[in-house]
Every structure is written in structure tokens, then in C-alpha cells.
Design an enzyme around this catalytic site. Sequence first.
Site, mmCIF file in Angstrom:
data_model
loop_
_atom_site.group_PDB
_atom_site.id
_atom_site.type_symbol
_atom_site.label_atom_id
_atom_site.label_comp_id
_atom_site.label_asym_id
_atom_site.label_seq_id
_atom_site.Cartn_x
_atom_site.Cartn_y
_atom_site.Cartn_z
ATOM 1 N N ASP A 221 3.122 9.171 -9.698
ATOM 2 C CA ASP A 221 3.584 10.540 -9.845
ATOM 3 C C ASP A 221 3.432 11.269 -8.523
ATOM 4 O O ASP A 221 2.545 10.951 -7.713
ATOM 5 C CB ASP A 221 2.771 11.264 -10.926
ATOM 6 C CG ASP A 221 2.975 10.670 -12.308
ATOM 7 O OD1 ASP A 221 4.057 10.106 -12.540
ATOM 8 O OD2 ASP A 221 2.058 10.774 -13.133
ATOM 9 N N LYS A 222 4.263 12.272 -8.314
ATOM 10 C CA LYS A 222 4.260 13.012 -7.052
ATOM 11 C C LYS A 222 2.857 13.482 -6.667
ATOM 12 O O LYS A 222 2.442 13.375 -5.513
ATOM 13 C CB LYS A 222 5.209 14.208 -7.154
ATOM 14 C CG LYS A 222 5.285 15.049 -5.885
ATOM 15 C CD LYS A 222 6.280 16.188 -6.044
ATOM 16 C CE LYS A 222 6.339 17.042 -4.784
ATOM 17 N NZ LYS A 222 7.296 18.167 -4.919
#
Length: 333
Positions: A153-154
Site C-alpha cells: 500500500d502507498k
Amino acid sequence: MDASETGAGGEVVRIALGADLAGQRLDKALAGAAPDLSRARLQALIAAGQVSLVVKGRAPRPMTDGKAKAPAGTYLVLVPPPVAAEPEPEDIPLAVLYEDAHLIVIDKPPGMAAHPAPGCETGTLVNALLFHCGASLSGIGGVARPGIVHRLDKETSGVMVAAKTDAAHQGLSALFATHDIDRMYVALTRGAPHPAVGTIETRLGRSPHDRKKMAVLKTGGREAITHYRVEKTFGAPDRPVAARVACRLETGRTHQIRVHMASKGSPCLGDPVYGAGAPAAPVKAAIVELGFARQALHAAVLGFVHPITGETLRFETPLPPDMAALEAALEAL
């Protein structure tokens, strides 16, 4: 199709669905009323939670099932802005842990997306890899996500591997598909999961209530298995306010650890999506003081057999500065 308006987040298309189309499948009915949007495009937008029915006196109601019968009325469709077909190289520093002619292993910082997506077209790992690796990377594994075989995830930091050749991409993809990868994450959680050591085995899929979230499902979805161990707790031993938890993935589903920790009542600290409920006052104060604004999750270990050379590789990285500072603050409680 009545009208549309353009904003920073894309184009909002307003579609009036009359009685002549009502009662059909939602995706088919909308496609009939909006010839500029294909049925396949509308199916994808519905699945992404971008289609809502305007209800008088209430907030627009998200429509998440393209197969459902369509009520007559006005629909709002958010069409994201177009993304360039091919990401551009960008001179972004990378923390390279290992590199050879076939693959590259990096320590991804929080805040960097793995690949371009609507609303995040630049500054991604793909943009950085295209600059670092040059033309050799282009097209491996697809034009939009060259070299990417898995993602974080970012806002999750940690170890990632990317392929530099088609052979390496195929080999790494096969290892991930058969779960022949050693992946251990460190999470700082609200409270501590009970028991202190265990395995969480569920079905994970899109939430029926919010298509932007994943959820534990009774039926459907995909098998998701996380082995966890509480490494330390913070606060009173009998009622810890936070914990450091090692999570080892057997499967790798979207948001798996974040959903699984939340399902145990101990979501990752700072998680804006799955961290429902406020942490204990001293923990909340530490988060605010540090300005910690992401899920406290770090991919600490990645181990695998090199798909070309057969060499056993294992990489381990410490917590990044923001998580290390949060852990130090929790130690002081």
C-alpha cells in the site's frame, strides 16, 4: 446523459434513467442512457464505488452491484481523469538493497505508491524504476505496471522486489502465486491481539457496504491466512494500550494484515481506513505529537529463491524513522 462537470478528481457525469430503462441490469441500463460510456467501463466504475443514485433529501446512495435491477432516477458517475498509457521515468532516489541483471530489491518509503493510478500518476515506484533501470524495464509485466510483481500500500513501507526481465517476472510471479515467499511485517497496533500468538484464517473480499474497503466475508472472497505473534506490549501488562506485532503472510491479499488486525480488535495505529475507534489517550497524544499520519505497518522481511540463479535471498530492514519514533514513544508510556 444529462450533463457533466469536470473537477480535480475527474468528470462527474449525471445520467437520468427513465422508466423505459428502469428494471434492467444497472450496468446495461446506464450504458443505454449514456452512449459515451461503455458497459464494461460502467461495470468497472460501479465495482470501484464511483456510481451513486441521487435520493431526495439524503446523500447520494452508492450503487455497487451492476447486476441489480436499476431504479429510475438520476445517477452520478465519477469518471477518473485519463492516465497516460505509459508511465514516464522520474529521477526519484531509491534505497536499493540488491540488484542484478534480472531483478531489483528496494526499501520503499511510506507515501510512495507502487504504480500509477488515477489521482496518483507520478512519483511512484514504477516512475523511479523506469529512470533507474532504463529502457530494459519497459513493458515487462505490462505497460502500466512494468516490473511489478507484488505491491505494498502507498503508506506501507518496506521491502519490495521488481523484475527487470520477462523471465524473472514470470519466475517471481510463480513464487508469489504458490506462496513460496517469506514475508514478515511489523505492525504497531491499538491494544494487543488475543491470544498473543495465533493464525487468522478468513475469506477476504470487497466490503458489501463500501467498495473501497476490504472485509472479512462469510462467503465468497479469497482465502487469506496471517500468522501473527505479539513481540512486545506497551502500557500496563494486563491491559496494554498498544503492541508490536510480527505478521507473517501465508497469502497476500489486498489490505490483508490491516483487515486481519482490525478483525482481532487491534487495528494498525494510524490506519485511516480500518482503525475504527480512538486509541488510548496517551497513545493518541503520542501520535498527534509526532504527526504520525499513516498505518503503522512495515514490510520488514522478504525472502525468496532467485528465479534465475537459484540463490536463496533474504532481506530485512529496520523500522523507518516515523515508526521507530512512534515505537520509542510507546516504550515511554
